[in-house]
Design a protein around this motif. Structure first.
Motif, PDB file in Angstrom:
ATOM      1  N   ASP A  87      -5.328   8.146  14.737  1.00 26.20           N
ATOM      2  CA  ASP A  87      -5.580   7.174  15.789  1.00 26.20           C
ATOM      3  C   ASP A  87      -6.162   7.862  17.027  1.00 26.20           C
ATOM      4  O   ASP A  87      -7.088   7.348  17.658  1.00 26.20           O
ATOM      5  N   ARG A  88      -5.607   9.069  17.329  1.00 23.51           N
ATOM      6  CA  ARG A  88      -6.140   9.818  18.485  1.00 23.51           C
ATOM      7  C   ARG A  88      -7.584  10.225  18.223  1.00 23.51           C
ATOM      8  O   ARG A  88      -8.438  10.130  19.095  1.00 23.51           O
ATOM      9  N   LYS A 148      -9.726   8.724  16.309  1.00 16.91           N
ATOM     10  CA  LYS A 148     -10.559   7.521  16.414  1.00 16.91           C
ATOM     11  C   LYS A 148     -10.831   7.197  17.886  1.00 16.91           C
ATOM     12  O   LYS A 148     -11.964   6.938  18.275  1.00 16.91           O
ATOM     13  N   SER A 149      -9.766   7.286  18.702  1.00 17.17           N
ATOM     14  CA  SER A 149      -9.941   6.975  20.128  1.00 17.17           C
ATOM     15  C   SER A 149     -10.886   7.984  20.777  1.00 17.17           C
ATOM     16  O   SER A 149     -11.760   7.610  21.564  1.00 17.17           O
ATOM     17  N   SER A 199     -12.267   1.881  24.881  1.00 14.47           N
ATOM     18  CA  SER A 199     -11.824   3.216  25.235  1.00 14.47           C
ATOM     19  C   SER A 199     -11.123   3.208  26.598  1.00 14.47           C
ATOM     20  O   SER A 199     -10.067   3.804  26.776  1.00 14.47           O
ATOM     21  N   GLU A 249      -7.741   1.549  26.221  1.00 15.03           N
ATOM     22  CA  GLU A 249      -6.785   2.419  25.527  1.00 15.03           C
ATOM     23  C   GLU A 249      -6.240   3.490  26.439  1.00 15.03           C
ATOM     24  O   GLU A 249      -5.093   3.883  26.355  1.00 15.03           O
ATOM     25  N   ARG A 250      -7.112   3.985  27.304  1.00 12.32           N
ATOM     26  CA  ARG A 250      -6.669   5.077  28.170  1.00 12.32           C
ATOM     27  C   ARG A 250      -6.075   4.578  29.485  1.00 12.32           C
ATOM     28  O   ARG A 250      -5.828   5.352  30.414  1.00 12.32           O
ATOM     29  N   ARG A 278      -7.995  -4.624  16.938  1.00 10.43           N
ATOM     30  CA  ARG A 278      -9.206  -3.801  16.958  1.00 10.43           C
ATOM     31  C   ARG A 278      -9.770  -3.584  15.567  1.00 10.43           C
ATOM     32  O   ARG A 278      -9.028  -3.296  14.645  1.00 10.43           O
TER      33      ARG A 278
END
Ligand code: ADP
Length: 417
Positions: A188-189, A191-192, A249, A252-253, A360
């Motif tokens: 997942d990280r 992908k992000s 992005s 997410e952050r 998502r």
């Protein structure tokens, strides 16, 4: 080590086993669990030591997983063969084995004693079994006082082994689950990170392409207009995709922020619909607006973000509606909120997908067979933007009939984020 059990009766030992089962089920970490099982085994059978060997999944060997602490590191290096060892015999035959005089017994795998400078005199070994599967062997070694292992010892060790096997299996499953979870988090990280880097890196060259294409479109002779317009339109679509990736992005952050301003939602709806009129006409879809003319629908919110919501809903409505269909946008206001409805007569969404479409990258059609484009990000972005405004978004749909998406936005934003 084996002192407590020395003068206990069988029923006292069984009572202790019950107590122990509670301890076993409360230890979820594999290593300490195995160590306590071995210690209990030695104690309950009045043995000098006890150890646990588990089957190595990758070879025909058993490996030491628990033994007295002073021996464990050396024992761990040994591979105990299934063929030619007591543990191997017990594992393969799924049957306990009692050895009263180890010095005379050919089944003993001598390398173990040699490795740790130990002398095995007697031994009681039982298989660790879960249903019809054997996972290893529990061994008690050297009955104290040079005594013989009894039927009671065997029974006690088998009872302990049955409980231990279950606890070992749970702890192993938990470890596997934790490992799988860590893998997923790592993926997942990745992908992000990929989304963040890709959207950042694509922005500049795309901006240049778009800028130059727009310029050329203006100065080139008319005969090249059509081609240039295709380039400009495609670049604009790419830009939207990159913007979608950047929004995800940011969100997410935790970097996304609402910048509130007062604006007319009615005007925005009209402009956004206008920008889709050509596309709708090309697809022979009737695109209608139903907003009370006297209502400007003034709200306080982040106009750019609300526009993204509208654009994404309208684009989906047009994408998933076949030629000859209809798409409509309605909006109304009460004391608290404005409700926007985007409705279409398109392909609809199966009931079990309705909850998932806001996730998502989720798309109802498989990416291998799908007829429609998209990245599966539009609705998740829309949901994020709506919830940043303290609003809500939902969908009702019937396959083959059409879909209705509604968004409710408070008149005054109480920003979250
Ligand atoms: P995409 O970029 O694939 O459109 P979205 O997040 O916007 O991504 O939508 C997710 C999925 O939900 C779509 O791929 C589609 O399967 C389904 N969907 C969204 N809107 C509609 C609609 N109006 N009609 C039918 N299906 C839709």
């Amino acid at each position: 080590m084996a002192t407590t059990a020395a003068f206990e009766t069988k029923s006292q030992r069984l009572a202790r086993l019950l107590e122990i089962s509670r301890v076993l089920t409360s230890t979820l970490e594999l290593s300490p669990l195995l160590q306590s099982i071995a210690e209990l085994a030695a104690d309950l059978t009045q043995s000098a030591v006890a150890s646990i060997l588990l089957k190595d999944p990758g070879s025909p060997n058993l490996l030491f997983e628990a033994a007295p602490a002073e021996h464990l590191s050396r024992l761990r290096k040994l591979k105990v063969p299934l063929d030619g060892s007591v543990a191997g015999w017990v594992y393969t035959h799924r049957h306990p084995l009692v050895i009263h005089d180890a010095a005379e017994d050919q089944r003993i795998y001598r390398k173990i004693d040699q490795a740790i400078g130990f002398e095995t005199r007697s031994m009681l070994a039982v298989p660790l079994t879960i249903k019809d599967r054997t996972i290893g062997v529990l061994e008690a070694i050297n009955r104290l006082e040079h005594g013989h292992y009894t039927e009671d010892d065997l029974e006690i060790l088998q009872t302990l082994a049955a409980q231990a096997a279950m606890s070992i299996e749970s702890a192993r499953l938990l470890e596997q689950l934790q490992a799988a979870n860590e893998d997923l988090q790592r993926l997942d990280r990745m992908k992000s990170d990929f989304i963040a880097i890709a959207s950042h890196e694509l922005r500049t060259p795309l901006g240049l392409i778009l800028g130059h294409a727009t310029f050329l479109n203006e100065i080139l002779p008319l005969e090249h207009r059509e081609q240039m317009e295709v380039i400009v339109r495609s670049s604009l679509r790419l830009k939207e995709i990159v913007e979608d990736m950047a929004s995800i992005s940011h969100e997410e952050r935790g970097l996304a922020r609402v910048r509130p301003q007062n604006f007319s939602l009615a005007k925005m709806i009209s402009e956004v619909c206008q920008s889709f009129q050509t596309e709708a006409a090309e697809k022979q879809i009737e695109l209608g607006i139903d907003v009370p003319p006297e209502a400007p629908l003034l709200i306080e919110g982040d106009a750019e973000k609300i526009k993204v919501v509208l654009v994404n809903l309208l684009r989906n409505a047009l994408t998933f509606t076949d030629p000859g269909g209809r798409v409509g946008v309605k909006a109304e206001q009460d004391d608290q909120a404005v409700k926007i409805v985007v409705v279409d007569t398109g392909i609809g969404i199966p009931p079990h997908d309705l909850e998932k479409i806001f996730e998502r990258f989720y798309q109802v059609e498989s990416h291998l067979t799908r007829r429609h484009g998209g990245m599966g990000l539009g609705l998740s972005i829309a949901r994020a933007m709506v919830s940043m405004h303290g609003g809500s978004i939902a969908c009702e749909s019937k396959e083959g009939v059409g879909s209705l998406f509604w968004v409710s936005l408070p008149l005054k934003t109480s920003p979250r984020g």
